[in-house]
Design an enzyme around this catalytic site. Structure first.
Site, PDB file in Angstrom:
ATOM      1  N   MET A  30       0.849  -1.194   0.000  1.00 43.38           N
ATOM      2  CA  MET A  30       0.000   0.000   0.000  1.00 43.38           C
ATOM      3  C   MET A  30       0.889   1.250   0.000  1.00 43.38           C
ATOM      4  SD  MET A  30      -3.397  -1.007   2.153  1.00 43.38           S
ATOM      5  CE  MET A  30      -2.740  -0.679   3.762  1.00 43.38           C
ATOM      6  N   ALA A  32       4.096   3.933   0.926  1.00 43.42           N
ATOM      7  CA  ALA A  32       4.803   4.433   2.113  1.00 43.42           C
ATOM      8  C   ALA A  32       5.889   3.414   2.471  1.00 43.42           C
ATOM      9  CB  ALA A  32       3.849   4.694   3.277  1.00 43.42           C
ATOM     10  N   LEU A  33       6.701   3.140   1.477  1.00 46.60           N
ATOM     11  CA  LEU A  33       7.633   2.007   1.563  1.00 46.60           C
ATOM     12  C   LEU A  33       8.733   2.251   2.596  1.00 46.60           C
ATOM     13  CD1 LEU A  33       8.015   1.278  -2.267  1.00 46.60           C
ATOM     14  CD2 LEU A  33       6.395   0.265  -0.642  1.00 46.60           C
ATOM     15  N   HIS A  37       9.437  -3.414   3.310  1.00 49.12           N
ATOM     16  CA  HIS A  37       8.972  -3.626   1.929  1.00 49.12           C
ATOM     17  C   HIS A  37      10.149  -3.964   1.014  1.00 49.12           C
ATOM     18  CE1 HIS A  37       5.630  -0.748   3.217  1.00 49.12           C
ATOM     19  NE2 HIS A  37       4.956  -1.786   2.772  1.00 49.12           N
ATOM     20  N   GLY A 149       4.843 -10.310   3.816  1.00 52.73           N
ATOM     21  CA  GLY A 149       5.608 -10.296   5.060  1.00 52.73           C
ATOM     22  C   GLY A 149       4.961 -11.152   6.134  1.00 52.73           C
ATOM     23  N   ASP A 152       2.392  -9.653   9.173  1.00 52.54           N
ATOM     24  CA  ASP A 152       0.930  -9.776   9.176  1.00 52.54           C
ATOM     25  C   ASP A 152       0.598 -11.260   9.064  1.00 52.54           C
ATOM     26  OD1 ASP A 152       0.403  -6.863   9.107  1.00 52.54           O
ATOM     27  OD2 ASP A 152       1.453  -7.024   7.205  1.00 52.54           O
ATOM     28  N   GLN A 155      -2.907 -12.349   7.919  1.00 52.62           N
ATOM     29  CA  GLN A 155      -3.066 -12.023   6.491  1.00 52.62           C
ATOM     30  C   GLN A 155      -2.347 -13.071   5.635  1.00 52.62           C
ATOM     31  OE1 GLN A 155      -2.731  -8.005   4.588  1.00 52.62           O
ATOM     32  NE2 GLN A 155      -0.634  -8.605   4.155  1.00 52.62           N
ATOM     33  N   VAL A 178      10.951  -7.380   9.354  1.00 54.64           N
ATOM     34  CA  VAL A 178      12.115  -6.512   9.554  1.00 54.64           C
ATOM     35  C   VAL A 178      11.783  -5.573  10.708  1.00 54.64           C
ATOM     36  CG1 VAL A 178      13.605  -4.761   8.508  1.00 54.64           C
ATOM     37  CG2 VAL A 178      12.751  -6.668   7.119  1.00 54.64           C
ATOM     38  N   SER A 187       6.605  -0.660   9.987  1.00 51.64           N
ATOM     39  CA  SER A 187       5.258  -0.545   9.442  1.00 51.64           C
ATOM     40  C   SER A 187       5.071   0.889   8.960  1.00 51.64           C
ATOM     41  CB  SER A 187       4.232  -0.854  10.544  1.00 51.64           C
ATOM     42  OG  SER A 187       2.950  -0.356  10.173  1.00 51.64           O
TER      43      SER A 187
HETATM   44  O1  PAF Z   1      -0.171  -5.822   3.657  1.00 53.34           O
HETATM   45  C1  PAF Z   1      -0.596  -4.898   2.935  1.00 53.34           C
HETATM   46  O2  PAF Z   1       0.069  -3.873   2.728  1.00 53.34           O
HETATM   47  C2  PAF Z   1      -1.969  -5.029   2.308  1.00 53.34           C
HETATM   48  O3  PAF Z   1      -2.862  -5.666   3.161  1.00 53.34           O
HETATM   49  C3  PAF Z   1      -1.947  -5.714   0.923  1.00 53.34           C
HETATM   50  C4  PAF Z   1      -1.491  -7.166   1.045  1.00 53.34           C
HETATM   51  C5  PAF Z   1      -1.033  -4.946   0.006  1.00 53.34           C
HETATM   52  C6  PAF Z   1      -3.362  -5.715   0.323  1.00 53.34           C
HETATM   53  O4  PAF Z   1      -3.867  -4.432   0.190  1.00 53.34           O
END
Ligand code: PAF
Length: 250
Positions: A30, A32-33, A37, A149, A152, A155, A178, A187
Site C-alpha cells: 500500500m 509508504a515504503l 517492503h 511479510g 501480518d 493475512q 524486519v 510498518s
Molecule cells: O499488507 C498490505 O500492505 C496489504 O494488506 C496488501 C497485502 C497490500 C493488500 O492491500
C-alpha cells in the site's frame, strides 16, 4: 523501472516479460515504503527475473473510522526507493481501475472463520476486503510468485489458504519481519506514533520475546507475554494468541 497506472499498461508490461520467458513475481503493497517492503522485493528477486510491485491503498480493507483518508501516500519517495532496489514495473492504479463499475462497494472474497478472529475481530470486514484486492492483483498480474511479510501473520495465512484453493500454480513466498533497532516491527503506520507512543509500541516485541523465552508450555508463554504487557499501562492489548502455523487454531 516502468510505471503502469492502468490495467492495460500492466498487461502489456507483463506480456512482454512472459514472451521473453521470464518468471514473474508480485509484491503487493500500500506504499509508504520502508526497509521491510524493500526486503520483500529482494526476496521476490531471488525467485523471479521480473518483479512487479503494486502500490494501492485498498478502500475495501479499511473499516468505518479507520485511517483510509490519512494513510500515508508518498508516491514520489516510493518511486525513488523502487528504482534503487531494481523493480521492473510499478503498478499504481486508481480505485476505478482496480474495481471497475463501482465494484469497490463490497468484497467478493470471504476470509471465513479465521477471518473473524484476532485482527479480524478487531477490524470487522478487513480480511474480506484484503483478500478481494489480493485476488484481483493475482488475476491482473498472474504471477508465478507473490511475496508477503510474516509481520501480518493472519493475512499471510489467509492468502496462503486462498492461493491453495484458487491459484494452485502460484507460489506464496513468506518473508521475515524486519524490525527497528528497538524491536518494533517496521510498518508504514509507525509514523503515526510520537516518541512516547513509539516507546510503548516497543513493548509489543519485548512481550513477544518474553513469551518466547518461557518455553515451559504454550499457556505459560502466553501468560508471560500478557504479564509483560500489563506492565505497560498505556498500552491496551487487543489480543495475543499462540496458534498452530498450519491451521491458525489456538
Ligand atoms: O499488507 C498490505 O500492505 C496489504 O494488506 C496488501 C497485502 C497490500 C493488500 O492491500
Amino acid at each position: 523501472m516502468h510505471i503502469a497506472t492502468t490495467v492495460s499498461q500492466l498487461a502489456t508490461e507483463v506480456s512482454v516479460a512472459r514472451s521473453e520467458g521470464k518468471k514473474v513475481a508480485l509484491v503487493p503493497t500500500m506504499g509508504a515504503l520502508h526497509a521491510g517492503h524493500l526486503s520483500l522485493i529482494a526476496a521476490a528477486r531471488k525467485h523471479a527475473d521480473f518483479v512487479v510491485v503494486s502500490i494501492f491503498v485498498n478502500p475495501l480493507q479499511f473499516g468505518a473510522g479507520e485511517d483510509f483518508d490519512k494513510y500515508p501516500r508518498t508516491l514520489d519517495a516510493d518511486v525513488e526507493s523502487l528504482e534503487v532496489v531494481n523493480t521492473d514495473v510499478l503498478f499504481a492504479p486508481s480505485v476505478d481501475d482496480v474495481y471497475p463499475k463501482g465494484s469497490a462497494a463490497k468484497p467478493t472474497k470471504s476470509a471465513g472463520g479465521i477471518g473473524v478472529v484476532y485482527e479480524g475481530a478487531a477490524r470487522p470486514g478487513h480480511f474480506d476486503g484484503m483478500l478481494t484486492v489480493v485476488a484481483r492483483l493475482f488475476d491482473l498480474v498472474q504471477p508465478d510468485f507473490a511475496v508477503f511479510g510474516q509481520k501480518d501473520a493472519q493475512q499471510l495465512f489467509l492468502i496462503q489458504q486462498m492461493a491453495k484453493a484458487d491459484y494452485p500454480a502460484l507460489q506464496i513466498v513468506p518473508a521475515p519481519t524486519v524490525r527497528e533497532p528497538g524491536g518494533l516491527a517496521m510498518s508504514s503506520r509507525n509514523r503515526y506514533l510520537d516518541a512516547a507512543a513509539h516507546e510503548v509500541a516497543e513493548q509489543l516485541s519485548a512481550a513477544l520475546r518474553a513469551g518466547q523465552a518461557t518455553a515451559a508450555s504454550p499457556s505459560a508463554a502466553l501468560e508471560s507475554a500478557r504479564a509483560f504487557m500489563s506492565k505497560a499501562p498505556e498500552a491496551k492489548l487487543d489480543y495475543i494468541a499462540l496458534v498452530a502455523a498450519n491451521s491458525f487454531e489456538p
